[in-house]
Design a protein around this motif. Structure first.
Motif, PDB file in Angstrom:
ATOM      1  N   SER A 173       0.822  -1.205   0.000  1.00  0.00           N
ATOM      2  CA  SER A 173       0.000   0.000   0.000  1.00  0.00           C
ATOM      3  C   SER A 173       0.855   1.254   0.000  1.00  0.00           C
ATOM      4  CB  SER A 173      -0.917  -0.004   1.224  1.00  0.00           C
ATOM      5  OG  SER A 173      -0.158  -0.010   2.422  1.00  0.00           O
ATOM      6  N   GLU A 174       2.086   1.151   0.492  1.00  0.00           N
ATOM      7  CA  GLU A 174       2.989   2.301   0.507  1.00  0.00           C
ATOM      8  C   GLU A 174       3.863   2.369  -0.739  1.00  0.00           C
ATOM      9  OE1 GLU A 174       5.187   1.601   4.014  1.00  0.00           O
ATOM     10  OE2 GLU A 174       3.516   2.026   5.384  1.00  0.00           O
ATOM     11  N   ASN A 175       3.608   1.464  -1.713  1.00  0.00           N
ATOM     12  CA  ASN A 175       4.402   1.407  -2.945  1.00  0.00           C
ATOM     13  C   ASN A 175       5.893   1.283  -2.638  1.00  0.00           C
ATOM     14  OD1 ASN A 175       2.119   1.688  -4.620  1.00  0.00           O
ATOM     15  ND2 ASN A 175       2.166   3.915  -4.379  1.00  0.00           N
ATOM     16  N   ALA A 176       6.207   0.367  -1.700  1.00  0.00           N
ATOM     17  CA  ALA A 176       7.598   0.171  -1.305  1.00  0.00           C
ATOM     18  C   ALA A 176       8.373  -0.511  -2.432  1.00  0.00           C
ATOM     19  CB  ALA A 176       7.670  -0.662  -0.036  1.00  0.00           C
ATOM     20  N   SER A 177       9.678  -0.363  -2.377  1.00  0.00           N
ATOM     21  CA  SER A 177      10.544  -0.971  -3.384  1.00  0.00           C
ATOM     22  C   SER A 177      10.674  -2.471  -3.126  1.00  0.00           C
ATOM     23  CB  SER A 177      11.929  -0.313  -3.340  1.00  0.00           C
ATOM     24  OG  SER A 177      12.553  -0.537  -2.086  1.00  0.00           O
ATOM     25  N   LEU A 178      11.246  -3.157  -4.097  1.00  0.00           N
ATOM     26  CA  LEU A 178      11.447  -4.594  -3.969  1.00  0.00           C
ATOM     27  C   LEU A 178      12.345  -4.924  -2.789  1.00  0.00           C
ATOM     28  CD1 LEU A 178      11.142  -7.464  -5.091  1.00  0.00           C
ATOM     29  CD2 LEU A 178      13.099  -7.005  -6.577  1.00  0.00           C
ATOM     30  N   LYS A 179      13.353  -4.117  -2.559  1.00  0.00           N
ATOM     31  CA  LYS A 179      14.262  -4.341  -1.442  1.00  0.00           C
ATOM     32  C   LYS A 179      13.538  -4.228  -0.112  1.00  0.00           C
ATOM     33  CE  LYS A 179      18.523  -2.566   0.640  1.00  0.00           C
ATOM     34  NZ  LYS A 179      19.595  -1.548   0.520  1.00  0.00           N
ATOM     35  N   ASP A 180      12.668  -3.223   0.014  1.00  0.00           N
ATOM     36  CA  ASP A 180      11.933  -3.039   1.267  1.00  0.00           C
ATOM     37  C   ASP A 180      10.959  -4.175   1.524  1.00  0.00           C
ATOM     38  OD1 ASP A 180      13.229  -0.650   1.764  1.00  0.00           O
ATOM     39  OD2 ASP A 180      11.719   0.546   0.708  1.00  0.00           O
ATOM     40  N   ILE A 181      10.505  -4.848   0.476  1.00  0.00           N
ATOM     41  CA  ILE A 181       9.578  -5.963   0.649  1.00  0.00           C
ATOM     42  C   ILE A 181      10.324  -7.243   1.016  1.00  0.00           C
ATOM     43  CG2 ILE A 181       7.931  -7.454  -0.560  1.00  0.00           C
ATOM     44  CD1 ILE A 181       7.050  -5.043  -2.160  1.00  0.00           C
ATOM     45  N   VAL A 182      11.443  -7.510   0.346  1.00  0.00           N
ATOM     46  CA  VAL A 182      12.149  -8.775   0.520  1.00  0.00           C
ATOM     47  C   VAL A 182      12.993  -8.787   1.788  1.00  0.00           C
ATOM     48  CG1 VAL A 182      13.876 -10.299  -0.495  1.00  0.00           C
ATOM     49  CG2 VAL A 182      12.140  -9.249  -1.944  1.00  0.00           C
ATOM     50  N   ILE A 183      13.673  -7.665   2.071  1.00  0.00           N
ATOM     51  CA  ILE A 183      14.668  -7.657   3.146  1.00  0.00           C
ATOM     52  C   ILE A 183      14.071  -8.011   4.507  1.00  0.00           C
ATOM     53  CG2 ILE A 183      16.214  -6.156   4.449  1.00  0.00           C
ATOM     54  CD1 ILE A 183      17.347  -7.193   1.842  1.00  0.00           C
ATOM     55  N   PRO A 184      12.939  -7.424   4.951  1.00  0.00           N
ATOM     56  CA  PRO A 184      12.470  -7.828   6.287  1.00  0.00           C
ATOM     57  C   PRO A 184      11.929  -9.256   6.328  1.00  0.00           C
ATOM     58  CG  PRO A 184      11.488  -5.750   5.570  1.00  0.00           C
ATOM     59  CD  PRO A 184      12.086  -6.388   4.380  1.00  0.00           C
ATOM     60  N   LEU A 185      11.256  -9.676   5.255  1.00  0.00           N
ATOM     61  CA  LEU A 185      10.533 -10.941   5.293  1.00  0.00           C
ATOM     62  C   LEU A 185      11.450 -12.146   5.122  1.00  0.00           C
ATOM     63  CD1 LEU A 185       7.727 -12.223   5.497  1.00  0.00           C
ATOM     64  CD2 LEU A 185       7.573 -12.094   3.017  1.00  0.00           C
ATOM     65  N   VAL A 186      12.300 -12.132   4.110  1.00  0.00           N
ATOM     66  CA  VAL A 186      13.140 -13.295   3.828  1.00  0.00           C
ATOM     67  C   VAL A 186      14.151 -13.557   4.945  1.00  0.00           C
ATOM     68  CG1 VAL A 186      14.814 -14.266   2.214  1.00  0.00           C
ATOM     69  CG2 VAL A 186      12.794 -13.080   1.343  1.00  0.00           C
ATOM     70  N   PRO A 187      14.896 -12.551   5.443  1.00  0.00           N
ATOM     71  CA  PRO A 187      15.797 -12.842   6.567  1.00  0.00           C
ATOM     72  C   PRO A 187      15.078 -13.372   7.800  1.00  0.00           C
ATOM     73  CG  PRO A 187      16.374 -10.746   5.568  1.00  0.00           C
ATOM     74  CD  PRO A 187      15.083 -11.173   4.960  1.00  0.00           C
ATOM     75  N   ALA A 188      13.900 -12.834   8.099  1.00  0.00           N
ATOM     76  CA  ALA A 188      13.138 -13.342   9.244  1.00  0.00           C
ATOM     77  C   ALA A 188      12.740 -14.800   9.027  1.00  0.00           C
ATOM     78  CB  ALA A 188      11.903 -12.486   9.470  1.00  0.00           C
ATOM     79  N   GLY A 189      12.318 -15.129   7.803  1.00  0.00           N
ATOM     80  CA  GLY A 189      11.981 -16.512   7.510  1.00  0.00           C
ATOM     81  C   GLY A 189      13.180 -17.437   7.617  1.00  0.00           C
ATOM     82  N   LEU A 190      14.350 -16.977   7.177  1.00  0.00           N
ATOM     83  CA  LEU A 190      15.557 -17.797   7.279  1.00  0.00           C
ATOM     84  C   LEU A 190      15.958 -18.016   8.728  1.00  0.00           C
ATOM     85  CD1 LEU A 190      17.698 -16.321   4.350  1.00  0.00           C
ATOM     86  CD2 LEU A 190      16.386 -18.443   4.386  1.00  0.00           C
ATOM     87  N   ILE A 191      15.779 -17.005   9.572  1.00  0.00           N
ATOM     88  CA  ILE A 191      16.109 -17.154  10.993  1.00  0.00           C
ATOM     89  C   ILE A 191      15.213 -18.209  11.639  1.00  0.00           C
ATOM     90  CG2 ILE A 191      16.027 -15.981  13.226  1.00  0.00           C
ATOM     91  CD1 ILE A 191      16.920 -13.441  11.786  1.00  0.00           C
ATOM     92  N   VAL A 192      13.913 -18.130  11.352  1.00  0.00           N
ATOM     93  CA  VAL A 192      12.990 -19.095  11.927  1.00  0.00           C
ATOM     94  C   VAL A 192      13.303 -20.506  11.422  1.00  0.00           C
ATOM     95  CG1 VAL A 192      10.578 -19.776  12.049  1.00  0.00           C
ATOM     96  CG2 VAL A 192      11.181 -17.381  12.239  1.00  0.00           C
ATOM     97  N   CYS A 193      13.557 -20.643  10.127  1.00  0.00           N
ATOM     98  CA  CYS A 193      13.896 -21.955   9.576  1.00  0.00           C
ATOM     99  C   CYS A 193      15.183 -22.500  10.181  1.00  0.00           C
ATOM    100  CB  CYS A 193      14.018 -21.866   8.054  1.00  0.00           C
ATOM    101  SG  CYS A 193      12.453 -21.588   7.189  1.00  0.00           S
ATOM    102  N   GLY A 194      16.176 -21.627  10.380  1.00  0.00           N
ATOM    103  CA  GLY A 194      17.422 -22.065  10.991  1.00  0.00           C
ATOM    104  C   GLY A 194      17.230 -22.566  12.408  1.00  0.00           C
ATOM    105  N   LEU A 195      16.387 -21.881  13.185  1.00  0.00           N
ATOM    106  CA  LEU A 195      16.124 -22.324  14.553  1.00  0.00           C
ATOM    107  C   LEU A 195      15.398 -23.663  14.569  1.00  0.00           C
ATOM    108  CD1 LEU A 195      15.032 -18.938  16.179  1.00  0.00           C
ATOM    109  CD2 LEU A 195      17.168 -20.176  16.563  1.00  0.00           C
ATOM    110  N   VAL A 196      14.501 -23.885  13.615  1.00  0.00           N
ATOM    111  CA  VAL A 196      13.772 -25.155  13.561  1.00  0.00           C
ATOM    112  C   VAL A 196      14.705 -26.280  13.106  1.00  0.00           C
ATOM    113  CG1 VAL A 196      11.846 -26.360  12.469  1.00  0.00           C
ATOM    114  CG2 VAL A 196      11.583 -23.993  13.184  1.00  0.00           C
ATOM    115  N   VAL A 197      15.639 -25.990  12.209  1.00  0.00           N
ATOM    116  CA  VAL A 197      16.590 -27.008  11.765  1.00  0.00           C
ATOM    117  C   VAL A 197      17.460 -27.478  12.925  1.00  0.00           C
ATOM    118  CG1 VAL A 197      18.653 -27.356  10.342  1.00  0.00           C
ATOM    119  CG2 VAL A 197      16.630 -26.308   9.351  1.00  0.00           C
ATOM    120  N   LEU A 198      17.774 -26.586  13.839  1.00  0.00           N
ATOM    121  CA  LEU A 198      18.617 -26.947  14.984  1.00  0.00           C
ATOM    122  C   LEU A 198      17.934 -27.902  15.946  1.00  0.00           C
ATOM    123  CD1 LEU A 198      20.244 -23.482  15.817  1.00  0.00           C
ATOM    124  CD2 LEU A 198      21.275 -25.412  14.630  1.00  0.00           C
ATOM    125  N   GLN A 199      16.618 -28.100  15.837  1.00  0.00           N
ATOM    126  CA  GLN A 199      15.925 -28.931  16.815  1.00  0.00           C
ATOM    127  C   GLN A 199      16.291 -30.422  16.769  1.00  0.00           C
ATOM    128  OE1 GLN A 199      11.715 -28.023  16.492  1.00  0.00           O
ATOM    129  NE2 GLN A 199      11.983 -25.927  17.225  1.00  0.00           N
TER     130      GLN A 199
END
Length: 486
Positions: A173-199
């Motif tokens: 809705s704020e017409n954000a750039s591609l970087k602003d869309i990918v950067i918060p979401l993908v790193p957060a998803g990788l962190i969560v996946c990494g923590l689950v892999v460690l289980q």
């Protein structure tokens, strides 16, 4: 209109009289030829479908868990109803969560999405600490609260979907750039996946990857970028699958390189025998042979094989038909929703639950290697059942926020179910109100940042002479008291 085109708002206003153009367009639309097609045109049809599918799958799951687990529960020296009672307790908890999600306003869901996601990440960290997380068969995945076990990775799937949908809807809705869309979401998803892999828990990692992929796809990520991210995820999944001995053994058993009938392919082979034994009509409810210690985890990962043995091909077809109907209903809700947040959330949740069911059925029938993903609402597993019912409640809430449903509910057509459980009337999505709320939030953030800068500028720096400081902040003596010159 496809869901990926959700940047263009489609907000038919509730209660507005249709003009001549819309009336003519409605007349040109093909009329349904069946009773079911006519029923689907009702305003609350999507809501009733979600509730019906969730109820049927949960009841079927309870019945099949009782049938598949009774023998081994009794052989273990306990009651034949031990696992069934536990599953029924979590089903009651899931129904309560379903009701809470159904009543919760969409604005509250969005407001709580980020704090809930942060709490789930903290829980994923805590569960890895010895003495806090419970280790079972070499995996540390659970908290024990009395007699109730909680699996943080299941909670993380819901909170990640909520926060990801809120983030993408706000940025789009704020017409954000591609970087602003990918950067918060993908790193957060990788962190969560990494923590689950460690289980370690590769199956839940795959489910989280599906949620991330669905959010990026329905969020309108360019196809090239999406393909690059998916290729990287596939490579990572292959590396993880081959990195541990038991994982690589599952892959080699699926490929047929391990021909030991009592080795790693034993479980998958017994599942095929169980399905073949069921035939078309099945052996009858409770008459499975494989559950007599021939098929390991028959009540959990391989419960679809017991369904095939006891209820036959017809029973398996009914289960797959319910999930196919859920796909249609979920995507129908996503396309009919006016709120971009609900579009993304419903589409991502539908993709996650359906993909998990497809993977489970796929490895039971031998089309995929065994991953350990459960059949949603059917397999034994308390945390998975309760959290999946919570997600179904959110989807049902989204169904009540369809524009036609909002108009019907405000016109007094809520029906017996809504009156019985006293559901609140949903609020219509207003792009102008949403824009005003975002502007107010941006103004508050700017004011807060300006205050912080002002405070930093007013603070005396170390080594700075007293004369250079702001004279308004100079302390002075007056009548033996200290104070600031105003």
């Amino acid at each position: 209109m496809s869901i990926r085109e959700s940047a263009r708002p489609s907000s038919p206003t509730a209660g507005r009289k249709p003009d001549k153009t819309s009336a003519a367009r409605a007349e040109r639309q093909p009329q349904p030829r069946t009773r079911f097609g006519t029923w689907l045109q009702r305003p609350l049809a999507s809501f009733h479908l979600v509730v019906t599918i969730a109820t049927l799958l949960t009841v079927l799951g309870l019945v099949m868990v009782l049938s598949a687990s009774s023998v081994e529960s009794y052989a273990g020296g306990g009651s034949a109803y031990a696992l069934f009672n536990q599953q029924a307790m979590y089903a009651v908890l899931g129904v309560a969560l379903f009701y809470i999600a159904l009543r919760m306003p969409i604005r509250t869901l969005r407001k709580l999405s980020f704090p809930a996601f942060v709490i789930s990440v903290v829980m994923l960290v805590l569960v890895l600490i010895p003495g806090i997380g419970v280790e079972v068969q070499g995996a540390r995945r659970w908290f024990m609260i009395g007699s109730i076990s909680v699996q943080p990775s299941e909670i993380a799937k819901v909170t990640f979907a909520l926060w990801g949908a809120h983030l993408l809807a706000s940025r789009r809705s704020e017409n954000a750039s591609l970087k602003d869309i990918v950067i918060p979401l993908v790193p957060a998803g990788l962190i969560v996946c990494g923590l689950v892999v460690l289980q370690p828990n590769l199956s839940t990692t795959i489910a989280l990857g599906i949620v991330l992929a669905a959010l990026l796809w329905f969020g309108g990520l360019p196809v090239k970028v999406f393909a690059a991210i998916m290729a990287s995820g596939a490579v990572a999944a292959v590396v993880l699958a081959l990195s541990a001995g038991y994982r690589s053994a599952r892959v080699t058993g699926w490929l047929g390189t391990d021909n030991d009938p009592q080795g790693t392919g034993y479980q998958a082979r017994q599942a095929l025998y169980s399905l073949a034994d069921g035939g078309i009509l099945g052996r009858g409810l409770g008459q499975s042979r494989a559950k007599w210690s021939y098929l390991p985890n028959s009540h959990n990962d391989f419960i679809f094989a017991i369904i095939g043995e006891e209820l036959g091909f017809i029973g398996c077809s009914l289960v797959m038909g319910l999930f196919a109907l859920f796909v249609y209903t979920g995507l129908r809700i996503a396309m009919r929703s006016a709120d971009p947040f609900l579009r993304l959330l419903t589409a991502a949740a539908t993709s996650w639950i359906t993909a998990q069911a497809v993977i489970n059925i796929g490895y039971v029938v031998g089309l995929l290697p065994v991953t350990g993903l459960q059949l949603p609402l059917v397999s034994a597993g308390g945390s998975s059942l309760a959290i999946t019912l919570l997600m179904f409640g959110i989807i049902a809430n989204a169904a009540r926020h369809e524009p036609e449903a909002i108009a019907a509910l405000h016109a007094g057509q809520e029906g017996r179910f809504a009156r019985l459980v006293r559901l609140p009337k949903p609020e219509a999505y207003s792009p102008s109100k949403a824009e005003a709320a975002r502007a107010e939030a941006a103004r508050r953030a700017a004011v807060k940042a300006a205050r912080k800068r002002e405070m930093r500028n007013d603070m005396p720096r170390r080594g700075r002479p007293v004369e250079a400081r702001d004279p308004r902040r100079q302390p002075r003596q007056r009548n033996g008291e200290r104070g600031f010159d105003r």
